[in-house]
Motif scaffolding. Structure first.
Motif, PDB file in Angstrom:
ATOM      1  N   HIS A  91      46.704  36.007 -28.481  1.00  0.00           N
ATOM      2  CA  HIS A  91      45.837  36.193 -29.653  1.00  0.00           C
ATOM      3  C   HIS A  91      45.396  34.886 -30.304  1.00  0.00           C
ATOM      4  N   VAL A 114      42.541  37.696 -26.741  1.00  0.00           N
ATOM      5  CA  VAL A 114      42.102  38.885 -27.473  1.00  0.00           C
ATOM      6  C   VAL A 114      42.429  38.652 -28.948  1.00  0.00           C
ATOM      7  N   GLU A 117      41.158  41.747 -35.251  1.00  0.00           N
ATOM      8  CA  GLU A 117      39.964  42.107 -35.995  1.00  0.00           C
ATOM      9  C   GLU A 117      40.227  41.938 -37.491  1.00  0.00           C
ATOM     10  N   TYR A 133      48.525  48.872 -36.231  1.00  0.00           N
ATOM     11  CA  TYR A 133      48.092  47.698 -35.468  1.00  0.00           C
ATOM     12  C   TYR A 133      48.214  46.424 -36.290  1.00  0.00           C
ATOM     13  N   ARG A 146      44.125  45.933 -32.764  1.00  0.00           N
ATOM     14  CA  ARG A 146      43.809  47.119 -31.956  1.00  0.00           C
ATOM     15  C   ARG A 146      43.434  46.735 -30.525  1.00  0.00           C
ATOM     16  N   ARG A 147      42.446  45.869 -30.372  1.00  0.00           N
ATOM     17  CA  ARG A 147      42.012  45.490 -29.017  1.00  0.00           C
ATOM     18  C   ARG A 147      43.143  44.818 -28.253  1.00  0.00           C
ATOM     19  N   TYR A 148      43.919  44.023 -28.953  1.00  0.00           N
ATOM     20  CA  TYR A 148      45.066  43.326 -28.367  1.00  0.00           C
ATOM     21  C   TYR A 148      46.059  44.333 -27.773  1.00  0.00           C
ATOM     22  N   ARG A 150      45.594  47.470 -27.150  1.00  0.00           N
ATOM     23  CA  ARG A 150      44.957  48.413 -26.243  1.00  0.00           C
ATOM     24  C   ARG A 150      44.501  47.795 -24.921  1.00  0.00           C
ATOM     25  N   THR A 151      44.652  46.496 -24.756  1.00  0.00           N
ATOM     26  CA  THR A 151      44.207  45.856 -23.511  1.00  0.00           C
ATOM     27  C   THR A 151      44.843  46.502 -22.293  1.00  0.00           C
ATOM     28  N   GLU A 154      43.371  49.464 -20.029  1.00  0.00           N
ATOM     29  CA  GLU A 154      42.429  49.292 -18.926  1.00  0.00           C
ATOM     30  C   GLU A 154      43.040  49.740 -17.597  1.00  0.00           C
ATOM     31  N   HIS A 176      51.328  51.735 -26.645  1.00  0.00           N
ATOM     32  CA  HIS A 176      50.363  51.676 -25.549  1.00  0.00           C
ATOM     33  C   HIS A 176      51.009  51.291 -24.217  1.00  0.00           C
TER      34      HIS A 176
END
Length: 236
Positions: A91, A114, A117, A133, A146-148, A150-151, A154, A176
């Motif tokens: 991050h 990542v 936000e 998050y 969140r994106r971190y 949720r990576t 994929e 996750h």
């Protein structure tokens, strides 16, 4: 007392405390040699307690697929142990730039930056809530990861032999990551003495067998805990 002297005295007292405990006396010299801040990178080891590292050393990791939240000595450790694929999520842009220069020679490493936000800090939720998050670190107030977290989504479920959580928003990462651990694989959570990591994540860890390791580790003049979970109860 100067900071350098104060730190040296603290280190001496901690080493003596290890020697005084029969169960940890053998770790005293090991800890003393590994107390420098850059030791995990130089030694290519994860920044976990030594008993957990010893457990990992007994595991065959050749050809393993690894996902980790937080890059550093652990990333180099997976390479050294023969992992075939390492997806490492970071991050911090400054650390990413520095570490990318050190690791770009290894094709097995997929290092991702990542960033969190930005959101309003007025109603920051509990960092122990995996749906928040959040990081409990005050300097990250008003940020969401969140994106971190949720990576890893994929990838299909059961994609990784090892998932290590040693970064930000760890309860969210647990939520996750748990489904992505292959049968017989490992889920590693460092600083497991922080109870809020597990206060609301137990449902995601059902079916995992937990092995808690406590003691000293690199750098820190303190004891802490690392948990290694297996998804089928086979142990480590």
């Amino acid at each position: 007392m100067a900071p350098v002297v104060r730190r040296f005295v603290a280190n001496v007292f901690f080493a003596v405390s290890l020697l005084a405990r029969r169960s940890e006396a053998r770790q005293a010299l090991r800890w003393w040699r590994g107390r420098a801040p850059d030791y995990p990178l130089r030694a290519r080891i994860p920044w976990v307690v030594y008993p957990a590292l010893d457990a990992l050393e007994r595991r065959d990791l050749a050809g393993a697929k690894v996902f980790e939240y937080g890059s550093g000595g652990s990333t180099l450790y997976w390479v050294r142990r023969g992992a075939a694929q390492i997806v490492s999520v970071e991050h911090d842009p400054a650390w990413y730039d520095r570490f990318h220069l050190q690791t770009r020679q290894w094709e097995a490493i997929d290092l991702r930056l990542v960033r969190p936000e930005q959101e309003s800090a007025e109603n920051d939720d509990d960092a122990g809530d995996p749906l928040a998050y959040r990081s409990a670190e005050p300097s990250y107030r008003g940020l969401r990861f969140r994106r971190y977290a949720r990576t890893i989504d994929e990838y299909p479920d059961a994609s990784f032999d090892v998932v290590m959580i040693d970064g930000r928003a760890r309860p969210s990462c647990i939520m996750h990551a748990a489904p992505k651990v292959a049968r017989g694989g490992l889920l590693i959570i460092d600083n497991a003495d922080r109870d809020y990591y597990f206060a609301r994540t137990a449902p995601f860890l059902s079916g995992f067998l937990s092995h808690r390791f406590e003691g000293p580790g690199p750098v820190n003049a303190m004891r802490w805990a690392t948990v290694i979970l297996t998804n089928d109860g086979s142990g480590v």
